[in-house]
Scaffold this motif. Structure first.
Motif, PDB file in Angstrom:
ATOM      1  N   ALA A   1       0.852  -1.191   0.000  1.00  0.00           N
ATOM      2  CA  ALA A   1       0.000   0.000   0.000  1.00  0.00           C
ATOM      3  C   ALA A   1       0.889   1.243   0.000  1.00  0.00           C
ATOM      4  O   ALA A   1       1.960   1.254   0.618  1.00  0.00           O
ATOM      5  CB  ALA A   1      -0.904   0.000   1.216  1.00  0.00           C
ATOM      6  N   TYR A   2       0.454   2.273  -0.721  1.00  0.00           N
ATOM      7  CA  TYR A   2       1.221   3.497  -0.874  1.00  0.00           C
ATOM      8  C   TYR A   2       0.407   4.697  -0.418  1.00  0.00           C
ATOM      9  O   TYR A   2      -0.817   4.699  -0.490  1.00  0.00           O
ATOM     10  CB  TYR A   2       1.605   3.694  -2.344  1.00  0.00           C
ATOM     11  CG  TYR A   2       2.406   2.556  -2.913  1.00  0.00           C
ATOM     12  CD1 TYR A   2       3.778   2.493  -2.735  1.00  0.00           C
ATOM     13  CD2 TYR A   2       1.785   1.536  -3.631  1.00  0.00           C
ATOM     14  CE1 TYR A   2       4.518   1.444  -3.254  1.00  0.00           C
ATOM     15  CE2 TYR A   2       2.517   0.488  -4.153  1.00  0.00           C
ATOM     16  CZ  TYR A   2       3.880   0.447  -3.963  1.00  0.00           C
ATOM     17  OH  TYR A   2       4.601  -0.593  -4.468  1.00  0.00           O
ATOM     18  N   SER A   3       1.090   5.737  -0.010  1.00  0.00           N
ATOM     19  CA  SER A   3       0.409   6.976   0.355  1.00  0.00           C
ATOM     20  C   SER A   3       0.006   7.719  -0.920  1.00  0.00           C
ATOM     21  O   SER A   3       0.484   7.417  -2.015  1.00  0.00           O
ATOM     22  CB  SER A   3       1.334   7.864   1.196  1.00  0.00           C
ATOM     23  OG  SER A   3       2.398   8.355   0.400  1.00  0.00           O
TER      24      SER A   3
ATOM     25  N   GLN B   1       3.045   9.174  -2.614  1.00  0.00           N
ATOM     26  CA  GLN B   1       3.838   8.191  -3.343  1.00  0.00           C
ATOM     27  C   GLN B   1       3.188   7.837  -4.682  1.00  0.00           C
ATOM     28  O   GLN B   1       3.879   7.696  -5.688  1.00  0.00           O
ATOM     29  CB  GLN B   1       4.018   6.929  -2.514  1.00  0.00           C
ATOM     30  CG  GLN B   1       4.947   7.101  -1.330  1.00  0.00           C
ATOM     31  CD  GLN B   1       4.983   5.872  -0.451  1.00  0.00           C
ATOM     32  OE1 GLN B   1       3.928   5.343  -0.090  1.00  0.00           O
ATOM     33  NE2 GLN B   1       6.178   5.424  -0.109  1.00  0.00           N
TER      34      GLN B   1
ATOM     35  N   LYS C   1      -3.777   4.886   2.910  1.00  0.00           N
ATOM     36  CA  LYS C   1      -2.841   4.139   2.062  1.00  0.00           C
ATOM     37  C   LYS C   1      -3.663   3.346   1.055  1.00  0.00           C
ATOM     38  O   LYS C   1      -4.730   2.828   1.381  1.00  0.00           O
ATOM     39  CB  LYS C   1      -2.000   3.178   2.901  1.00  0.00           C
ATOM     40  CG  LYS C   1      -1.148   3.849   3.944  1.00  0.00           C
ATOM     41  CD  LYS C   1       0.206   4.078   3.433  1.00  0.00           C
ATOM     42  CE  LYS C   1       1.082   4.623   4.550  1.00  0.00           C
ATOM     43  NZ  LYS C   1       2.382   4.956   4.087  1.00  0.00           N
ATOM     44  N   TYR C   2      -3.158   3.255  -0.183  1.00  0.00           N
ATOM     45  CA  TYR C   2      -3.869   2.579  -1.258  1.00  0.00           C
ATOM     46  C   TYR C   2      -2.922   1.634  -1.995  1.00  0.00           C
ATOM     47  O   TYR C   2      -1.768   1.968  -2.210  1.00  0.00           O
ATOM     48  CB  TYR C   2      -4.397   3.600  -2.277  1.00  0.00           C
ATOM     49  CG  TYR C   2      -5.285   4.656  -1.679  1.00  0.00           C
ATOM     50  CD1 TYR C   2      -6.653   4.462  -1.572  1.00  0.00           C
ATOM     51  CD2 TYR C   2      -4.761   5.852  -1.224  1.00  0.00           C
ATOM     52  CE1 TYR C   2      -7.477   5.425  -1.032  1.00  0.00           C
ATOM     53  CE2 TYR C   2      -5.575   6.831  -0.670  1.00  0.00           C
ATOM     54  CZ  TYR C   2      -6.933   6.616  -0.582  1.00  0.00           C
ATOM     55  OH  TYR C   2      -7.742   7.569  -0.037  1.00  0.00           O
TER      56      TYR C   2
END
Length: 65
Positions: free
Chosen positions: A17-19, A22, A46-47
């Motif tokens: 997962a990324y912010s 990001q 976060k995705y």
């Protein structure tokens, strides 16, 4: 036997997962997609890549009012 280990490790591996920051800095998305993501994603969540793509698709297929 070796193939069995590989398939088990792939099945149990979690997607990263990324912010929002990001995702917007990545080269994975086009500039226009990044503009959409900047508008629809929240700063503190976060995705995964799949989730971000799902949000993009939902936005792009949304009916104009």
């Amino acid at each position: 036997m070796n193939e069995e280990r590989v398939s088990k490790s792939v099945a149990t591996k979690k997607e990263t997962a990324y912010s929002k920051t990001q995702l917007l800095a990545s080269k994975r998305f086009e500039r226009v997609d990044k503009d959409v993501l900047a508008a629809i994603l929240t700063d503190d969540a976060k995705y995964t890549i799949a989730e971000a793509e799902k949000w993009l698709k939902a936005f792009q297929t949304k009916e104009v009012q």
